[in-house]
Design a protein around this motif. Structure first.
Motif: not given
Length: 117
Positions: A92, A95-96
């Protein structure tokens, strides 16, 4: 920023003190850094990707890519270590951070199989 600095950041994020101490001689670490490096390379460059031959080499990416490099490397280091919660967290974060770099991921060099995808 060098590949070794990224690898050390990733080990630090994982709390892996043992591997942190020996990071400069880590062949798995080199392949892992190169894998994330190749994915991010094509967001900024239109030239052919050349993987790092040694962790001491500098990364040819803008500073805005460094968080994604560290999180992505930590994410891949979690694979196979029975750290599914940590892997999901770093996925996560990666990806951010990658989405904030700009550019479009158009291809990557698979450092494990030495092919471009």
């Amino acid at each position: 920023m060098t590949g070794l600095m990224i690898l050390r950041q990733a080990y630090s994020l994982l709390g892996d003190e043992k591997r942190l101490a020996t990071a400069d001689a880590d062949e798995q670490g080199l392949a892992t850094v190169n894998q994330i490096y190749s994915e991010l390379w094509h967001r900024e460059h239109r030239t052919r990707f050349e993987p790092l031959e040694a962790l001491q080499q500098p990364l040819l990416l803008s500073c805005r890519f460094l968080p994604a490099m560290a999180y992505g490397t930590a994410m891949l280091l979690c694979v196979g270590d029975e750290q599914s919660v940590a892997h999901g967290r770093f996925l996560t974060l990666y990806q951010r951070a990658a989405s904030r770099t700009g550019g479009i991921a158009e291809g990557r060099w698979d450092t494990l199989w030495k092919t471009e995808t």
